[in-house]
Design a protein around this motif. Sequence first.
Motif, PDB file in Angstrom:
ATOM      1  N   GLU A   1       0.835  -1.115   0.025  1.00  0.00           N
ATOM      2  CA  GLU A   1       0.100   0.114   0.067  1.00  0.00           C
ATOM      3  C   GLU A   1       1.061   1.199  -0.122  1.00  0.00           C
ATOM      4  OE1 GLU A   1      -3.648   0.288   2.486  1.00  0.00           O
ATOM      5  OE2 GLU A   1      -2.854  -1.690   3.403  1.00  0.00           O
ATOM      6  N   VAL A   2       0.327   2.176  -0.672  1.00  0.00           N
ATOM      7  CA  VAL A   2       1.082   3.542  -0.573  1.00  0.00           C
ATOM      8  C   VAL A   2      -0.036   4.780  -0.662  1.00  0.00           C
ATOM      9  CG1 VAL A   2       2.918   2.579  -2.168  1.00  0.00           C
ATOM     10  CG2 VAL A   2       1.073   3.808  -3.388  1.00  0.00           C
ATOM     11  N   PRO A   3       0.565   5.876  -0.118  1.00  0.00           N
ATOM     12  CA  PRO A   3      -0.502   6.876  -0.309  1.00  0.00           C
ATOM     13  C   PRO A   3      -0.910   7.428  -1.580  1.00  0.00           C
ATOM     14  CG  PRO A   3       1.561   7.479   0.997  1.00  0.00           C
ATOM     15  CD  PRO A   3       1.849   6.291   0.242  1.00  0.00           C
ATOM     16  N   GLU A   4      -1.635   8.669  -1.560  1.00  0.00           N
ATOM     17  CA  GLU A   4      -2.045   9.023  -2.664  1.00  0.00           C
ATOM     18  C   GLU A   4      -0.901   9.823  -3.603  1.00  0.00           C
ATOM     19  OE1 GLU A   4      -4.078   9.720  -5.062  1.00  0.00           O
ATOM     20  OE2 GLU A   4      -6.034   9.055  -4.534  1.00  0.00           O
ATOM     21  N   ARG A   5      -1.120  10.024  -4.742  1.00  0.00           N
ATOM     22  CA  ARG A   5      -0.101  10.316  -5.817  1.00  0.00           C
ATOM     23  C   ARG A   5       0.713  11.508  -5.128  1.00  0.00           C
ATOM     24  NH1 ARG A   5      -2.358   9.661 -10.296  1.00  0.00           N
ATOM     25  NH2 ARG A   5      -1.104   7.525 -10.858  1.00  0.00           N
ATOM     26  N   LEU A   6       2.132  11.547  -5.421  1.00  0.00           N
ATOM     27  CA  LEU A   6       2.934  12.381  -4.817  1.00  0.00           C
ATOM     28  C   LEU A   6       4.147  12.642  -5.891  1.00  0.00           C
ATOM     29  CD1 LEU A   6       4.094  14.453  -2.608  1.00  0.00           C
ATOM     30  CD2 LEU A   6       5.367  12.312  -1.639  1.00  0.00           C
ATOM     31  N   VAL A   7       4.659  13.904  -6.141  1.00  0.00           N
ATOM     32  CA  VAL A   7       5.673  14.372  -6.995  1.00  0.00           C
ATOM     33  C   VAL A   7       6.549  15.328  -6.033  1.00  0.00           C
ATOM     34  CG1 VAL A   7       6.642  15.301  -8.960  1.00  0.00           C
ATOM     35  CG2 VAL A   7       4.457  13.982  -9.054  1.00  0.00           C
ATOM     36  N   VAL A   8       7.669  14.955  -5.790  1.00  0.00           N
ATOM     37  CA  VAL A   8       8.520  15.929  -4.833  1.00  0.00           C
ATOM     38  C   VAL A   8       9.850  16.275  -5.900  1.00  0.00           C
ATOM     39  CG1 VAL A   8       9.889  16.455  -3.017  1.00  0.00           C
ATOM     40  CG2 VAL A   8       7.729  15.272  -2.921  1.00  0.00           C
ATOM     41  N   VAL A   9       9.919  17.676  -6.400  1.00  0.00           N
ATOM     42  CA  VAL A   9      11.124  18.010  -7.224  1.00  0.00           C
ATOM     43  C   VAL A   9      12.179  18.668  -6.267  1.00  0.00           C
ATOM     44  CG1 VAL A   9      11.984  19.361  -9.358  1.00  0.00           C
ATOM     45  CG2 VAL A   9       9.570  18.096  -9.154  1.00  0.00           C
ATOM     46  N   ASP A  10      13.364  18.152  -6.287  1.00  0.00           N
ATOM     47  CA  ASP A  10      14.380  18.845  -5.697  1.00  0.00           C
ATOM     48  C   ASP A  10      14.020  19.296  -4.082  1.00  0.00           C
ATOM     49  OD1 ASP A  10      15.925  18.722  -7.798  1.00  0.00           O
ATOM     50  OD2 ASP A  10      16.088  20.945  -8.340  1.00  0.00           O
ATOM     51  N   ARG A  11      13.119  18.647  -3.528  1.00  0.00           N
ATOM     52  CA  ARG A  11      12.890  18.855  -2.177  1.00  0.00           C
ATOM     53  C   ARG A  11      12.635  20.413  -2.067  1.00  0.00           C
ATOM     54  NH1 ARG A  11      14.281  14.467   1.498  1.00  0.00           N
ATOM     55  NH2 ARG A  11      15.130  12.958   0.121  1.00  0.00           N
ATOM     56  N   SER A  12      12.083  20.929  -2.890  1.00  0.00           N
ATOM     57  CA  SER A  12      11.617  22.444  -3.210  1.00  0.00           C
ATOM     58  C   SER A  12      10.367  22.766  -3.422  1.00  0.00           C
ATOM     59  CB  SER A  12      12.547  23.136  -3.847  1.00  0.00           C
ATOM     60  OG  SER A  12      12.559  22.894  -5.175  1.00  0.00           O
ATOM     61  N   VAL A  13       9.573  21.650  -4.238  1.00  0.00           N
ATOM     62  CA  VAL A  13       8.100  21.812  -4.793  1.00  0.00           C
ATOM     63  C   VAL A  13       7.525  20.413  -4.609  1.00  0.00           C
ATOM     64  CG1 VAL A  13       8.948  21.887  -7.087  1.00  0.00           C
ATOM     65  CG2 VAL A  13       6.680  22.590  -6.503  1.00  0.00           C
ATOM     66  N   ALA A  14       6.359  20.314  -4.175  1.00  0.00           N
ATOM     67  CA  ALA A  14       5.776  19.133  -4.185  1.00  0.00           C
ATOM     68  C   ALA A  14       4.226  19.276  -4.900  1.00  0.00           C
ATOM     69  CB  ALA A  14       5.408  18.676  -2.669  1.00  0.00           C
TER      70      ALA A  14
END
Length: 326
Positions: free
Chosen positions: A196-209
Amino acid sequence: MTGGHRHDTEELCETGLSLYARALREGRVAAHEADATPCLINSGLLQPDLDDQDWLHPLAPAVALPRLLRESAEDVARRRRHEAHLADAFEPLMALATPHSTATDPSTFTLLAGLDPINKAISRATESATAELLTIQPGGRRPAEALAAAFPRESDLLTRGCRMRTLYQHTTRYDPAVLGHYERLDGDVEVRTLHEVPERLVVVDRSVAFVPASKDRKLALEIRHPALVEYFATTFDRLWQLATPMYPQAAPQPTANGITPRQQAIAALLIEGHTDATIADRLGMNIRTARVHIAKLATTLGSESRAQLGYLIAESGILKREGTAQ
Protein backbone atom coordinates in the motif's frame (compact mmCIF):
# COMPACT_ATOMS: atom_id res chain seq x y z
CA MET A 1 -34.79 29.89 3.93
CA THR A 2 -36.67 27.01 2.33
CA GLY A 3 -36.65 25.43 -1.08
CA GLY A 4 -32.88 24.98 -1.22
CA HIS A 5 -32.17 28.46 -2.73
CA ARG A 6 -29.00 29.28 -0.81
CA HIS A 7 -28.07 32.83 -1.80
CA ASP A 8 -27.93 36.28 -0.28
CA THR A 9 -31.41 37.72 0.09
CA GLU A 10 -30.32 40.79 -1.88
CA GLU A 11 -29.46 38.68 -4.94
CA LEU A 12 -32.02 37.69 -7.55
CA CYS A 13 -32.14 33.99 -8.39
CA GLU A 14 -33.64 32.38 -11.49
CA THR A 15 -36.51 30.95 -9.44
CA GLY A 16 -37.28 34.39 -8.05
CA LEU A 17 -37.18 36.07 -11.45
CA SER A 18 -39.50 33.38 -12.83
CA LEU A 19 -42.01 34.02 -10.04
CA TYR A 20 -41.73 37.79 -10.58
CA ALA A 21 -42.44 37.33 -14.30
CA ARG A 22 -45.54 35.28 -13.49
CA ALA A 23 -46.71 37.95 -11.06
CA LEU A 24 -46.36 40.55 -13.82
CA ARG A 25 -48.41 38.40 -16.21
CA GLU A 26 -51.13 37.47 -13.71
CA GLY A 27 -51.15 40.63 -11.62
CA ARG A 28 -50.41 38.88 -8.33
CA VAL A 29 -49.13 35.67 -6.71
CA ALA A 30 -49.95 33.93 -3.46
CA ALA A 31 -47.75 35.13 -0.58
CA HIS A 32 -46.64 31.61 0.37
CA GLU A 33 -45.13 31.11 -3.09
CA ALA A 34 -42.44 33.67 -2.24
CA ASP A 35 -41.31 31.87 0.91
CA ALA A 36 -38.51 30.11 -0.97
CA THR A 37 -37.40 33.33 -2.74
CA PRO A 38 -36.88 36.03 -0.07
CA CYS A 39 -34.88 37.98 -2.65
CA LEU A 40 -38.17 39.17 -4.18
CA ILE A 41 -39.46 40.62 -0.92
CA ASN A 42 -36.13 42.16 0.13
CA SER A 43 -35.64 43.81 -3.24
CA GLY A 44 -39.20 45.11 -3.26
CA LEU A 45 -40.15 43.36 -6.51
CA LEU A 46 -43.14 41.81 -4.75
CA GLN A 47 -45.16 43.86 -2.28
CA PRO A 48 -47.99 42.83 0.07
CA ASP A 49 -51.58 43.53 -0.88
CA LEU A 50 -52.79 46.01 1.74
CA ASP A 51 -56.31 44.61 1.59
CA ASP A 52 -55.39 40.91 1.60
CA GLN A 53 -52.09 39.77 3.14
CA ASP A 54 -52.35 36.40 1.39
CA TRP A 55 -51.40 37.99 -1.94
CA LEU A 56 -48.38 39.82 -3.33
CA HIS A 57 -48.39 42.37 -6.16
CA PRO A 58 -45.42 43.01 -8.47
CA LEU A 59 -43.67 46.38 -8.62
CA ALA A 60 -43.51 47.68 -12.19
CA PRO A 61 -40.11 46.93 -13.80
CA ALA A 62 -39.80 50.55 -14.97
CA VAL A 63 -39.91 51.61 -11.31
CA ALA A 64 -37.97 48.69 -9.83
CA LEU A 65 -34.90 48.79 -12.09
CA PRO A 66 -33.84 52.44 -11.46
CA ARG A 67 -34.30 51.92 -7.72
CA LEU A 68 -32.21 48.73 -7.67
CA LEU A 69 -29.48 50.38 -9.73
CA ARG A 70 -29.40 53.34 -7.36
CA GLU A 71 -29.11 51.01 -4.36
CA SER A 72 -26.31 49.10 -6.08
CA ALA A 73 -24.42 52.34 -6.79
CA GLU A 74 -24.80 53.39 -3.16
CA ASP A 75 -23.48 50.01 -2.03
CA VAL A 76 -20.42 50.36 -4.29
CA ALA A 77 -19.79 53.83 -2.87
CA ARG A 78 -19.98 52.46 0.68
CA ARG A 79 -17.50 49.72 -0.14
CA ARG A 80 -15.08 52.22 -1.68
CA ARG A 81 -15.28 54.41 1.41
CA HIS A 82 -14.57 51.31 3.50
CA GLU A 83 -11.53 50.44 1.31
CA ALA A 84 -10.20 53.98 1.68
CA HIS A 85 -10.66 53.77 5.46
CA LEU A 86 -8.74 50.47 5.61
CA ALA A 87 -5.91 51.87 3.46
CA ASP A 88 -5.59 54.92 5.72
CA ALA A 89 -5.67 52.75 8.85
CA PHE A 90 -3.00 50.32 7.65
CA GLU A 91 -0.63 52.84 6.10
CA PRO A 92 1.21 53.64 9.38
CA LEU A 93 1.13 49.95 10.35
CA MET A 94 3.00 48.78 7.22
CA ALA A 95 6.20 50.36 8.56
CA LEU A 96 5.88 48.37 11.79
CA ALA A 97 6.22 44.92 10.20
CA THR A 98 8.88 42.93 12.09
CA PRO A 99 10.46 39.48 11.87
CA HIS A 100 7.97 38.44 14.58
CA SER A 101 5.00 38.98 12.30
CA THR A 102 3.89 36.14 10.04
CA ALA A 103 3.16 36.30 6.34
CA THR A 104 2.02 33.57 3.98
CA ASP A 105 3.19 33.99 0.42
CA PRO A 106 0.26 33.12 -1.87
CA SER A 107 2.74 31.55 -4.29
CA THR A 108 3.50 28.78 -1.76
CA PHE A 109 0.13 27.17 -2.58
CA THR A 110 -1.29 27.04 -6.09
CA LEU A 111 -4.50 25.19 -7.00
CA LEU A 112 -4.22 23.57 -10.44
CA ALA A 113 -7.46 22.64 -12.23
CA GLY A 114 -7.45 20.13 -15.11
CA LEU A 115 -5.04 17.38 -16.15
CA ASP A 116 -3.29 19.52 -18.77
CA PRO A 117 -2.44 22.41 -16.38
CA ILE A 118 -1.32 19.90 -13.76
CA ASN A 119 1.00 18.09 -16.17
CA LYS A 120 2.39 21.39 -17.49
CA ALA A 121 3.16 22.58 -13.96
CA ILE A 122 4.96 19.32 -13.16
CA SER A 123 6.90 19.58 -16.42
CA ARG A 124 8.00 23.15 -15.61
CA ALA A 125 9.22 22.03 -12.20
CA THR A 126 11.16 19.03 -13.52
CA GLU A 127 12.70 21.09 -16.34
CA SER A 128 14.43 23.23 -13.72
CA ALA A 129 15.36 20.31 -11.43
CA THR A 130 19.03 19.99 -10.50
CA ALA A 131 19.06 17.10 -8.01
CA GLU A 132 16.21 14.60 -7.78
CA LEU A 133 12.64 13.61 -8.56
CA LEU A 134 10.62 11.58 -6.05
CA THR A 135 7.25 10.14 -7.06
CA ILE A 136 4.58 7.87 -5.60
CA GLN A 137 2.32 6.17 -8.15
CA PRO A 138 -0.62 4.31 -6.55
CA GLY A 139 -3.15 2.13 -8.29
CA GLY A 140 -1.19 -0.79 -9.68
CA ARG A 141 -0.90 -0.74 -13.47
CA ARG A 142 -0.02 2.60 -15.05
CA PRO A 143 -1.71 3.56 -18.36
CA ALA A 144 0.51 3.39 -21.45
CA GLU A 145 -0.39 6.97 -22.41
CA ALA A 146 0.73 8.21 -18.98
CA LEU A 147 4.06 6.41 -19.35
CA ALA A 148 4.54 7.83 -22.84
CA ALA A 149 3.79 11.37 -21.64
CA ALA A 150 6.24 11.06 -18.74
CA PHE A 151 9.12 9.54 -20.74
CA PRO A 152 10.51 12.74 -22.36
CA ARG A 153 10.31 14.62 -19.07
CA GLU A 154 12.01 11.86 -17.08
CA SER A 155 14.61 11.14 -19.76
CA ASP A 156 15.63 14.81 -19.90
CA LEU A 157 15.87 14.97 -16.11
CA LEU A 158 18.17 11.93 -15.97
CA THR A 159 20.31 13.26 -18.82
CA ARG A 160 21.00 16.36 -16.70
CA GLY A 161 22.41 14.11 -13.97
CA CYS A 162 19.42 14.13 -11.63
CA ARG A 163 18.38 11.14 -9.57
CA MET A 164 14.90 9.60 -9.86
CA ARG A 165 13.19 7.33 -7.32
CA THR A 166 9.64 6.00 -7.72
CA LEU A 167 7.36 4.04 -5.42
CA TYR A 168 4.63 1.77 -6.83
CA GLN A 169 2.34 -0.86 -5.36
CA HIS A 170 3.38 -4.50 -5.54
CA THR A 171 0.84 -5.20 -8.28
CA THR A 172 2.95 -3.05 -10.63
CA ARG A 173 5.74 -5.62 -10.47
CA TYR A 174 3.73 -7.73 -12.91
CA ASP A 175 3.16 -4.93 -15.44
CA PRO A 176 5.62 -5.35 -18.37
CA ALA A 177 4.78 -1.85 -19.67
CA VAL A 178 6.06 -0.22 -16.48
CA LEU A 179 9.21 -2.33 -16.39
CA GLY A 180 9.86 -1.61 -20.08
CA HIS A 181 9.44 2.10 -19.43
CA TYR A 182 12.26 2.15 -16.88
CA GLU A 183 14.49 -0.11 -18.95
CA ARG A 184 14.34 2.52 -21.72
CA LEU A 185 15.48 5.28 -19.37
CA ASP A 186 19.20 5.86 -18.98
CA GLY A 187 20.48 7.27 -15.72
CA ASP A 188 20.25 7.09 -11.94
CA VAL A 189 16.75 5.65 -11.61
CA GLU A 190 15.39 3.26 -8.98
CA VAL A 191 11.93 1.77 -8.48
CA ARG A 192 10.57 0.06 -5.37
CA THR A 193 7.17 -1.30 -4.38
CA LEU A 194 4.92 -1.63 -1.33
CA HIS A 195 1.60 -3.37 -0.78
CA GLU A 196 0.00 0.00 0.00
CA VAL A 197 1.13 3.54 -0.76
CA PRO A 198 -0.42 6.96 -0.09
CA GLU A 199 -2.05 9.06 -2.79
CA ARG A 200 -0.02 10.30 -5.77
CA LEU A 201 2.95 12.50 -4.84
CA VAL A 202 5.62 14.31 -6.85
CA VAL A 203 8.53 16.07 -5.12
CA VAL A 204 11.12 17.97 -7.17
CA ASP A 205 14.47 18.92 -5.63
CA ARG A 206 12.78 18.92 -2.19
CA SER A 207 11.59 22.43 -3.03
CA VAL A 208 8.19 21.87 -4.67
CA ALA A 209 5.58 19.13 -4.23
CA PHE A 210 2.44 18.19 -6.11
CA VAL A 211 -0.45 16.35 -4.44
CA PRO A 212 -4.05 15.61 -5.55
CA ALA A 213 -6.75 18.00 -4.35
CA SER A 214 -9.72 15.87 -5.47
CA LYS A 215 -10.50 12.16 -5.67
CA ASP A 216 -10.61 12.19 -9.47
CA ARG A 217 -7.17 13.89 -9.51
CA LYS A 218 -8.43 16.66 -11.77
CA LEU A 219 -7.45 19.15 -9.08
CA ALA A 220 -3.95 19.34 -7.61
CA LEU A 221 -1.98 21.52 -5.23
CA GLU A 222 1.44 22.85 -6.14
CA ILE A 223 3.14 23.35 -2.78
CA ARG A 224 6.30 25.41 -2.21
CA HIS A 225 6.03 25.81 1.55
CA PRO A 226 9.44 24.54 2.82
CA ALA A 227 8.10 22.80 5.93
CA LEU A 228 5.39 20.91 4.04
CA VAL A 229 7.67 19.93 1.16
CA GLU A 230 10.24 18.61 3.64
CA TYR A 231 7.49 16.64 5.39
CA PHE A 232 6.46 15.00 2.11
CA ALA A 233 10.07 14.20 1.21
CA THR A 234 10.76 12.71 4.65
CA THR A 235 7.61 10.58 4.40
CA PHE A 236 8.79 9.33 1.01
CA ASP A 237 12.23 8.46 2.44
CA ARG A 238 10.70 6.39 5.22
CA LEU A 239 8.40 4.51 2.87
CA TRP A 240 11.37 3.95 0.56
CA GLN A 241 13.28 2.16 3.31
CA LEU A 242 10.32 -0.21 3.83
CA ALA A 243 9.83 -0.93 0.12
CA THR A 244 11.00 -3.89 -1.98
CA PRO A 245 13.42 -3.15 -4.88
CA MET A 246 11.90 -3.64 -8.34
CA TYR A 247 14.33 -1.87 -10.69
CA PRO A 248 17.16 -1.96 -11.68
CA GLN A 249 17.50 -5.23 -9.77
CA ALA A 250 14.33 -6.80 -8.43
CA ALA A 251 14.44 -8.40 -5.02
CA PRO A 252 12.58 -11.74 -4.83
CA GLN A 253 9.38 -11.85 -2.83
CA PRO A 254 9.65 -15.02 -0.74
CA THR A 255 6.75 -17.40 -0.25
CA ALA A 256 6.27 -18.80 3.24
CA ASN A 257 4.37 -22.08 3.57
CA GLY A 258 2.62 -21.48 0.27
CA ILE A 259 1.47 -17.94 1.27
CA THR A 260 2.72 -15.19 -1.04
CA PRO A 261 3.48 -11.65 0.20
CA ARG A 262 0.43 -10.41 -1.69
CA GLN A 263 -1.78 -12.95 0.06
CA GLN A 264 -0.25 -11.89 3.38
CA ALA A 265 -1.31 -8.30 2.66
CA ILE A 266 -4.80 -9.48 1.78
CA ALA A 267 -4.93 -11.57 4.95
CA ALA A 268 -4.06 -8.50 7.06
CA LEU A 269 -6.93 -6.53 5.52
CA LEU A 270 -9.32 -9.46 5.90
CA ILE A 271 -8.54 -9.60 9.60
CA GLU A 272 -9.43 -5.89 9.82
CA GLY A 273 -12.87 -6.71 8.37
CA HIS A 274 -12.53 -4.96 5.00
CA THR A 275 -14.70 -5.90 2.03
CA ASP A 276 -13.31 -7.40 -1.18
CA ALA A 277 -13.81 -4.06 -2.95
CA THR A 278 -11.86 -2.13 -0.29
CA ILE A 279 -9.06 -4.69 -0.31
CA ALA A 280 -8.77 -4.45 -4.09
CA ASP A 281 -8.70 -0.66 -3.99
CA ARG A 282 -6.07 -0.42 -1.26
CA LEU A 283 -3.78 -2.98 -2.90
CA GLY A 284 -4.11 -1.57 -6.42
CA MET A 285 -5.81 -4.54 -8.06
CA ASN A 286 -9.24 -5.23 -9.54
CA ILE A 287 -11.83 -6.94 -7.40
CA ARG A 288 -11.75 -10.14 -9.46
CA THR A 289 -8.01 -10.56 -8.84
CA ALA A 290 -8.52 -9.87 -5.14
CA ARG A 291 -11.16 -12.60 -4.93
CA VAL A 292 -8.90 -15.07 -6.74
CA HIS A 293 -6.19 -14.49 -4.14
CA ILE A 294 -8.70 -14.76 -1.29
CA ALA A 295 -9.84 -18.10 -2.68
CA LYS A 296 -6.23 -19.34 -2.97
CA LEU A 297 -5.56 -18.18 0.58
CA ALA A 298 -8.63 -20.06 1.81
CA THR A 299 -7.53 -23.21 -0.03
CA THR A 300 -4.00 -23.03 1.37
CA LEU A 301 -5.26 -22.61 4.93
CA GLY A 302 -8.05 -25.17 4.51
CA SER A 303 -10.86 -22.69 5.16
CA GLU A 304 -14.47 -23.46 4.22
CA SER A 305 -16.00 -20.06 5.09
CA ARG A 306 -15.14 -16.40 5.41
CA ALA A 307 -15.47 -16.50 9.18
CA GLN A 308 -13.28 -19.59 9.44
CA LEU A 309 -10.71 -17.96 7.15
CA GLY A 310 -10.28 -15.07 9.57
CA TYR A 311 -9.74 -17.49 12.44
CA LEU A 312 -7.23 -19.58 10.49
CA ILE A 313 -5.29 -16.48 9.45
CA ALA A 314 -4.98 -15.43 13.07
CA GLU A 315 -3.93 -18.95 14.13
CA SER A 316 -1.46 -19.51 11.27
CA GLY A 317 0.95 -16.76 12.29
CA ILE A 318 1.43 -15.61 8.68
CA LEU A 319 0.88 -11.97 9.61
CA LYS A 320 3.85 -12.07 11.94
CA ARG A 321 6.04 -12.84 8.95
CA GLU A 322 4.62 -10.05 6.76
CA GLY A 323 7.14 -7.45 7.91
CA THR A 324 10.05 -9.71 6.94
CA ALA A 325 8.63 -10.34 3.48
CA GLN A 326 9.37 -6.83 2.38
